[in-house]
Design a protein around this motif. Structure first.
Motif, PDB file in Angstrom:
ATOM      1  N   MET A 202      -7.804  -2.160   1.644  1.00  0.00           N
ATOM      2  CA  MET A 202      -6.731  -0.828   1.862  1.00  0.00           C
ATOM      3  C   MET A 202      -6.758   0.037   0.866  1.00  0.00           C
ATOM      4  SD  MET A 202      -6.185  -0.839   4.928  1.00  0.00           S
ATOM      5  CE  MET A 202      -5.213  -1.539   6.276  1.00  0.00           C
ATOM      6  N   LEU A 203      -6.466  -0.609  -0.443  1.00  0.00           N
ATOM      7  CA  LEU A 203      -6.456   0.113  -1.754  1.00  0.00           C
ATOM      8  C   LEU A 203      -7.827   0.824  -2.237  1.00  0.00           C
ATOM      9  CD1 LEU A 203      -4.060   0.757  -3.601  1.00  0.00           C
ATOM     10  CD2 LEU A 203      -4.788  -0.878  -5.059  1.00  0.00           C
TER      11      LEU A 203
ATOM     12  N   LEU B 257      -8.124   3.678   0.049  1.00  0.00           N
ATOM     13  CA  LEU B 257      -7.356   4.556  -0.467  1.00  0.00           C
ATOM     14  C   LEU B 257      -7.894   5.816  -1.572  1.00  0.00           C
ATOM     15  CD1 LEU B 257      -4.512   6.156  -0.381  1.00  0.00           C
ATOM     16  CD2 LEU B 257      -3.550   4.332  -1.585  1.00  0.00           C
ATOM     17  N   GLN B 258      -8.621   4.554  -2.539  1.00  0.00           N
ATOM     18  CA  GLN B 258      -9.178   5.221  -3.673  1.00  0.00           C
ATOM     19  C   GLN B 258     -10.335   5.728  -3.390  1.00  0.00           C
ATOM     20  OE1 GLN B 258      -8.140   2.210  -6.427  1.00  0.00           O
ATOM     21  NE2 GLN B 258      -6.238   2.736  -6.572  1.00  0.00           N
TER      22      GLN B 258
ATOM     23  N   ARG C   8      -2.841   8.853  12.483  1.00  0.00           N
ATOM     24  CA  ARG C   8      -3.690   8.694  11.161  1.00  0.00           C
ATOM     25  C   ARG C   8      -4.528   9.570  10.629  1.00  0.00           C
ATOM     26  NH1 ARG C   8      -0.234   6.610   9.253  1.00  0.00           N
ATOM     27  NH2 ARG C   8       1.206   6.456  11.122  1.00  0.00           N
TER      28      ARG C   8
ATOM     29  N   LEU D 275       0.048   4.397   7.074  1.00  0.00           N
ATOM     30  CA  LEU D 275      -0.832   4.590   6.109  1.00  0.00           C
ATOM     31  C   LEU D 275      -1.213   6.245   5.946  1.00  0.00           C
ATOM     32  CD1 LEU D 275      -4.199   2.408   6.171  1.00  0.00           C
ATOM     33  CD2 LEU D 275      -2.460   2.813   4.233  1.00  0.00           C
ATOM     34  N   ASP D 276      -1.128   6.817   4.949  1.00  0.00           N
ATOM     35  CA  ASP D 276      -1.138   8.154   4.930  1.00  0.00           C
ATOM     36  C   ASP D 276      -2.356   8.505   3.818  1.00  0.00           C
ATOM     37  OD1 ASP D 276      -0.871  10.886   4.609  1.00  0.00           O
ATOM     38  OD2 ASP D 276       1.028  10.796   3.814  1.00  0.00           O
ATOM     39  N   ILE D 277      -3.403   8.580   4.513  1.00  0.00           N
ATOM     40  CA  ILE D 277      -4.683   8.960   3.857  1.00  0.00           C
ATOM     41  C   ILE D 277      -5.129  10.443   4.271  1.00  0.00           C
ATOM     42  CG2 ILE D 277      -6.856   8.090   2.675  1.00  0.00           C
ATOM     43  CD1 ILE D 277      -6.009   5.376   3.308  1.00  0.00           C
TER      44      ILE D 277
ATOM     45  N   ILE E 295       0.731  -1.270  -0.042  1.00  0.00           N
ATOM     46  CA  ILE E 295       0.167  -0.082  -0.078  1.00  0.00           C
ATOM     47  C   ILE E 295       0.986   1.197  -0.157  1.00  0.00           C
ATOM     48  CG2 ILE E 295      -1.634   1.401   1.441  1.00  0.00           C
ATOM     49  CD1 ILE E 295      -2.901  -0.928   0.457  1.00  0.00           C
TER      50      ILE E 295
ATOM     51  N   GLN F 224       1.127   4.286  -2.622  1.00  0.00           N
ATOM     52  CA  GLN F 224       1.108   5.880  -2.358  1.00  0.00           C
ATOM     53  C   GLN F 224       2.302   6.741  -2.726  1.00  0.00           C
ATOM     54  OE1 GLN F 224       0.353   6.084   1.805  1.00  0.00           O
ATOM     55  NE2 GLN F 224      -1.682   5.949   1.628  1.00  0.00           N
TER      56      GLN F 224
END
Length: 670
Positions: free
Chosen positions: A367-368, A371-372, A415, A388-390, A173, A177
């Motif tokens: 997760m993807l 993210l999307q 997070r 994780l950087d969202i 992931i 990113q």
């Protein structure tokens, strides 16, 4: 003496004079009273959160044994570090050119204002890259503080000088990113950025691997697949490693071989405390980013009883502004029922589930998708804790927060709040539950430390130790816990200096012992913590101007100054004079006040001038030469505390007259 329990400040009467002491209790009910002017002999024990420190016996041999065990381990580590450093110094590497026009254009396209720490780190890294020896720099910074941009600047410098760059990350992931971030930053420049991960088909991966061999691919981002034997580079110039501590032993070995003659930049979000930073200076190159980017808001943190209404409202508010939500439930067993509850409470939300027992491919797909933006709410275990950087996720709801450690809560909160929106974190516990004292303190701490960058303050407990473990090797964790973090870093700094042959002689501070009624009465400052803080300030005041500032502060904070506190300030002035003239000691012995000069200043003092000073108090003052050191003796018989202090200060003000002015003039010129 080892580790004891601090029970607060007590005022005792000794020889008819009131005095404040730190009350410490050791094993077997042993007690120790430490005078407040020796407060710097006591340091707070920082150990890991998961185990209670072992309190030692006064005068036992157990503490000496523990210390010598740690000393040995520290020495080994220091030797290893210095050996590594020497090897790197001797290794020839590639010296990159100074910045090109392309480099300047590329940097000008960064859409944000760099923080001062970022600029400092970039300057350090470029300087390292332009040297012939291979760079090995560690970049530490809190989550979302702009480490990636610093890495991108380093990558651009390498690429614009015709070299290839490999970026190694722990998870697929994260690879995805970074790939998107790098690709966006390099768009408009003839730079090929590729990613090697499981999301790529065999044919695509093959193409990337061939591109690395022929030099078509400039920057590759990938997981440990990058370390496989089948992968060769045409001309690798820079290796960037993100969160190295999360790679396995065999991967680390491979990394060691790779980085022996190419430039290497390692990124970590584990805070490296100042003290550890200092003891590592010159052994490992460190850059620390402590300042948050502009337009970053502190995370609004709430510690509350759980309720369905709260959960529904928090999710609806976030979705309403186009954002996403983490709901954290740390038990795989009940996670499905929590996800069902979210769906029932907020039917309009799209809900996903992620936990560590899922198949890796499936977890990555979830997760993807999150993210999307394919799901609004991710119900997960603590697997979201790292990496994780969202930026679109700005609300976090944690179930059973009272079951988690402080460092973990802090990492989880990191997070959210990674964009210029206000973020919310709700740490919830079961309704009507009586919290254990430890859990309550932990939740209280997380609530108080909401300002940005307070990771350095708050989690100095657990994170400090983890950070040191990451930097020095995991097995150090136990050693640090057994003597406490501060003492460990002190020992490490000493071992490093010793091995480099830098014998550092520490001159002892002047001894000032003037027994008068000088303390902070409870009626004036009742809070124990504030008292300790004040006494530390008294101890730190080694110039007369410091004492004046302190006088002003005390009066401003606590009101009119009582006699005992005035005496305390005057004794601090006496101490400041002792530092100014570098005296050996000022002590009250029986009915006399002794002002003792250091032996090494013997030649700077003119005996005749010193004798002249005795005219200040004829019949009460004399000069002696004791063992090669001049001593002024002042008879204070029958004088009150205030008169004694006044006499002492009068003599100290006139001391410059005793020094050889010729010598002083030469020193001033020098």
């Amino acid at each position: 003496h080892g580790i004891g329990r601090y029970l607060g400040i007590v005022t005792l009467v000794v020889d008819g004079t009131h005095h404040d002491y730190l009350h410490l209790r050791y094993a077997g009910n042993d007690k120790l009273y430490v005078p407040v002017e020796q407060i710097n002999q006591v340091q707070k024990f920082l150990g890991s959160e998961d185990r209670e420190p072992r309190v030692t016996h006064l005068g036992g041999s157990e503490w000496a044994r523990t210390k010598s065990k740690v000393q040995k381990s520290v020495k080994d580590i220091a030797e290893e570090l210095i050996k590594l450093y020497a090897q790197r110094e001797a290794q020839p590497g590639h010296a990159f050119r100074s910045d090109t026009e392309w480099q300047k254009d590329f940097e000008a396209m960064f859409p944000y204002e760099e923080t001062p720490d970022q600029i400092r780190a970039i300057v350090d890294i470029k300087r390292d890259m332009e040297r012939t020896r291979p760079m090995d720099r560690l970049l530490c910074g809190d989550v979302g503080y702009g480490k990636t941009e610093v890495a991108i600047r380093a990558a651009s410098k390498a690429v614009f000088d015709g070299k290839q760059v490999a970026v190694l990350v722990p998870t697929t992931i994260l690879a995805q990113q970074h790939y998107e971030t790098f690709k966006e930053r390099f768009s408009g420049f003839p730079v090929t950025v590729e990613v090697l991960s499981r999301f790529r088909s065999k044919a695509e991966s093959r193409k990337v691997i061939d591109g690395l061999k022929t030099g078509v691919v400039d920057i590759v981002i990938g997981t440990h697949r990058l370390l496989q034997k089948s992968i060769t580079f045409k001309d690798l110039g820079l290796l960037v490693v993100d969160e190295e501590q999360r790679f396995g032993v065999s991967h680390k070995e491979k990394l060691k071989q790779m980085r022996s003659n190419i430039d290497c930049l390692t990124l970590t979000a584990t805070p490296i405390p100042r003290t550890l930073h200092m003891s590592m200076v010159g052994v490992r190159d460190l850059s620390v980013i402590e300042t948050p980017p502009e337009n970053r808001f502190p995370v609004q943190t709430y510690v509350v009883e759980y309720s369905d209404a709260l959960l529904r409202e928090a999710i609806l508010r976030e979705i309403g502004r186009g954002g996403q939500v983490y709901v954290l439930y740390n038990q795989v067993k009940g996670i499905q029922s929590i996800a069902d509850r979210v769906s029932r409470l907020v039917p309009e939300a799209r809900v996903g589930i992620g936990h560590g027992q899922m198949q890796e491919d499936e977890l990555e797909r979830v997760m993807l998708g999150f993210l999307q933006g394919e799901t609004d709410v991710l119900v997960s275990t603590t697997i979201i804790e790292t990496g994780l950087d969202i930026p679109n996720v700005n609300t976090l709801v944690v179930f059973h927060a009272d079951h988690m450690g402080l460092a973990q809560l802090y990492q989880l909160r990191g997070r959210v709040g990674r964009s210029n929106r206000i973020a919310y974190a709700y740490f919830t516990y079961q309704p009507d539950k009586v919290l254990a004292e430890v859990a309550e303190k932990r939740l209280q701490a997380i609530k108080e430390f909401t300002e940005l960058g307070s990771g350095f303050k708050i989690a100095m407990r657990d994170l400090a130790i983890r950070g040191a473990g990451n930097l020095l090797g995991a097995e150090q964790h136990g050693f640090i816990s057994s003597v406490g973090f501060d003492m460990y870093t002190e020992m490490l700094a000493e071992a490093v200096q010793e091995l480099r042959g830098e014998k550092v002689e520490k001159r002892a501070d002047p001894v000032v012992e003037v027994t008068v009624e000088a303390y902070l009465p409870d009626a004036y400052i009742s809070d124990g913590v504030q008292k300790v803080e004040m006494y530390k300030k008294f101890l730190a005041a080694i110039r007369l101007s410091d004492v004046d500032d302190l006088h002003e502060e005390i009066e401003d904070r606590y009101g009119e100054i009582p006699r005992e506190v005035q005496n305390l300030l005057d004794v601090a002035r006496i101490r400041a004079y002792a530092f100014t003239y570098d005296l050996a000691s000022i002590t009250k012995q029986g009915q006399q006040l002794h002002i003792v000069f250091r032996q090494e200043h013997h030649n700077k003092i003119l005996a005749s001038r010193l004798t002249n000073l005795t005219k200040l108090y004829p019949n009460r003052m004399q000069v002696m030469n004791v063992g090669g050191a001049y001593t002024l003796m002042l008879d204070v018989r029958g004088r009150t505390d205030e008169e004694l202090i006044k006499m002492g200060l009068t003599v100290l003000k006139e001391l410059p007259r005793a020094f050889n002015q010729q010598e002083e003039l030469q020193n001033a010129k020098a």
